[in-house]
Enzyme design. Sequence first.
Site, short mmCIF file in Angstrom:
data_model
loop_
_atom_site.label_atom_id
_atom_site.label_comp_id
_atom_site.label_asym_id
_atom_site.label_seq_id
_atom_site.Cartn_x
_atom_site.Cartn_y
_atom_site.Cartn_z
N ASP A 23 0.57 -1.07 0.29
CA ASP A 23 -0.26 -0.38 0.31
C ASP A 23 0.74 0.72 0.13
O ASP A 23 2.06 1.48 -0.01
CB ASP A 23 -0.78 0.22 1.13
CG ASP A 23 -1.87 1.12 1.59
OD1 ASP A 23 -2.50 1.18 0.18
OD2 ASP A 23 -1.90 1.87 2.67
N SER A 24 0.55 2.35 -0.33
CA SER A 24 1.03 3.69 0.34
C SER A 24 1.41 3.86 1.44
O SER A 24 2.61 4.21 1.82
CB SER A 24 0.33 4.64 -0.31
OG SER A 24 -0.89 4.83 0.50
N TYR A 55 -0.07 9.13 -2.43
CA TYR A 55 -0.59 8.73 -2.96
C TYR A 55 -1.36 9.42 -4.05
O TYR A 55 -1.95 10.19 -5.36
CB TYR A 55 -0.38 7.18 -4.04
CG TYR A 55 0.59 6.23 -3.75
CD1 TYR A 55 1.75 6.52 -3.43
CD2 TYR A 55 0.26 4.80 -4.15
CE1 TYR A 55 3.22 5.82 -3.15
CE2 TYR A 55 1.14 3.93 -3.77
CZ TYR A 55 2.68 4.42 -3.66
OH TYR A 55 3.87 3.63 -3.40
N CYS A 86 -4.53 -0.84 -1.86
CA CYS A 86 -4.82 0.36 -1.78
C CYS A 86 -5.75 1.11 -3.36
O CYS A 86 -4.94 0.05 -4.26
CB CYS A 86 -2.85 1.07 -2.53
SG CYS A 86 -3.04 3.11 -2.65
N ASN A 87 -6.52 1.15 -2.82
CA ASN A 87 -7.47 1.34 -4.03
C ASN A 87 -6.79 2.58 -4.91
O ASN A 87 -7.04 2.39 -6.17
CB ASN A 87 -8.81 2.37 -3.32
CG ASN A 87 -9.16 1.34 -2.83
OD1 ASN A 87 -10.64 0.77 -3.01
ND2 ASN A 87 -9.47 1.28 -1.11
N GLU A 164 -1.68 8.02 8.72
CA GLU A 164 -0.38 7.44 8.92
C GLU A 164 0.65 7.31 11.08
O GLU A 164 1.75 6.96 10.59
CB GLU A 164 0.99 8.11 7.48
CG GLU A 164 0.12 7.40 6.10
CD GLU A 164 0.72 6.26 6.12
OE1 GLU A 164 2.28 5.87 6.78
OE2 GLU A 164 -0.02 4.89 5.91
N CYS A 196 -10.58 3.45 0.83
CA CYS A 196 -9.44 3.67 1.23
C CYS A 196 -8.71 3.29 1.81
O CYS A 196 -9.62 2.79 3.12
CB CYS A 196 -9.24 5.24 0.98
SG CYS A 196 -7.37 5.81 1.56
N THR A 197 -8.36 2.68 2.13
CA THR A 197 -7.40 1.08 3.09
C THR A 197 -7.63 1.50 4.34
O THR A 197 -7.19 1.29 5.64
CB THR A 197 -7.06 0.40 2.42
OG1 THR A 197 -5.30 0.92 2.01
CG2 THR A 197 -7.19 -0.92 0.97
N HIS A 198 -7.18 3.01 3.89
CA HIS A 198 -6.48 3.57 5.32
C HIS A 198 -7.83 4.33 6.50
O HIS A 198 -8.20 3.94 7.31
CB HIS A 198 -5.76 5.43 4.46
CG HIS A 198 -3.97 5.03 5.04
ND1 HIS A 198 -3.80 3.99 3.92
CD2 HIS A 198 -3.35 5.33 4.98
CE1 HIS A 198 -2.48 4.67 3.66
NE2 HIS A 198 -2.30 5.23 4.73
N1 DGL Z 1 -4.20 3.23 1.32
C1 DGL Z 1 -4.50 4.11 -0.01
C2 DGL Z 1 -5.79 3.82 -1.11
O1 DGL Z 1 -6.44 2.39 -0.19
C3 DGL Z 1 -4.24 5.61 0.25
C4 DGL Z 1 -3.74 5.82 -1.16
C5 DGL Z 1 -3.18 7.37 -0.95
O2 DGL Z 1 -1.98 7.50 0.21
O3 DGL Z 1 -3.63 8.35 -1.13
O4 DGL Z 1 -6.52 4.31 -1.88
#
Ligand code: DGL
Length: 283
Positions: A23-24, A55, A86-87, A164, A196-198
């Site tokens: 993931d990012s 990202y 990561c989406n 984060e 978004c996975t976060h």
């Molecule tokens: N977890 C990432 C997602 O699912 C986050 C992307 C980001 O870093 O902006 O999109």
Amino acid sequence: MLGLRIKAITNLSASVQTVGVFDSGVGGLSVLKAIRKEHPTVDFIYIADSGNAPYGSRSTEFIESRASHIAGSLVGAGAQIIVVACNTATAVAVEKLRSQLTVPIVAMEPAIKPAVAHTKTGIIGVLATERTLESLAVAKLCRKFGQGVNILLQPCPGLVELVERGELSSAVTREYLRKLVSPLIDQGADTLVLGCTHYVFLEAEIRSIVGPGVHIIESSAAVARQTMRHLGSEMNIDPNECAGREIFFTTGSPENAQTVFSQLWGARVEVQALENRNAPVEV
Ligand code: DGL
């Protein structure tokens, strides 16, 4: 390629399978948790590109380059399947990644289809990064599944950064979430997609804002099932024969990562610095 502990894993018997997840940043841990639940015995290598997060507002070239480098590192370390947890990386870079790699790639998308199936008011809200929401992939999902439904797309700049830092329930996070989510509810949304996975790590906080009547959907369980299908069919390996371990890497500061990874994973874990974290793409 990634260091000694990886070599120890890849030297195990041929029946051991290794799944690479990236993931990012730390958000993909929510996906890894869901896959771990389905696969108690598989080995995982997880890379958080936290040194380059978020990202969500980056260029296509940047995201494609990072995704290629990280996925290439995972394959180099012995990953037999790649999960793009990561989406944003999926929406922007998965086609390129698929053209570069020969291993199966499991990717994800915001759960718009199940949300449309669930809504009673005919209004759903989708929380995701700017790049995800403006992507062709999401436009296609909305066109394909969103007939007759009002889909409210809500970008959330800055939210990834809060996760984060491990700020899951600070006053700042709560206030910002209220600003993002309340207008969606006020417009009649009865279903929210965490795209978004976060954001999955913020579900409890979002729930406390929207109350019990709003349905909250995210994709990690679906990704876990999809990964299971690959393990069962394409790899033709019995997951029950393997010993399950997780090895965590970050392109950010391992010291900071240690605390946040442990907080999100729910147990103390060791996080290593990724060697070659900014090396050119090699896949
Ligand atoms: N977890 C990432 C997602 O699912 C986050 C992307 C980001 O870093 O902006 O999109």
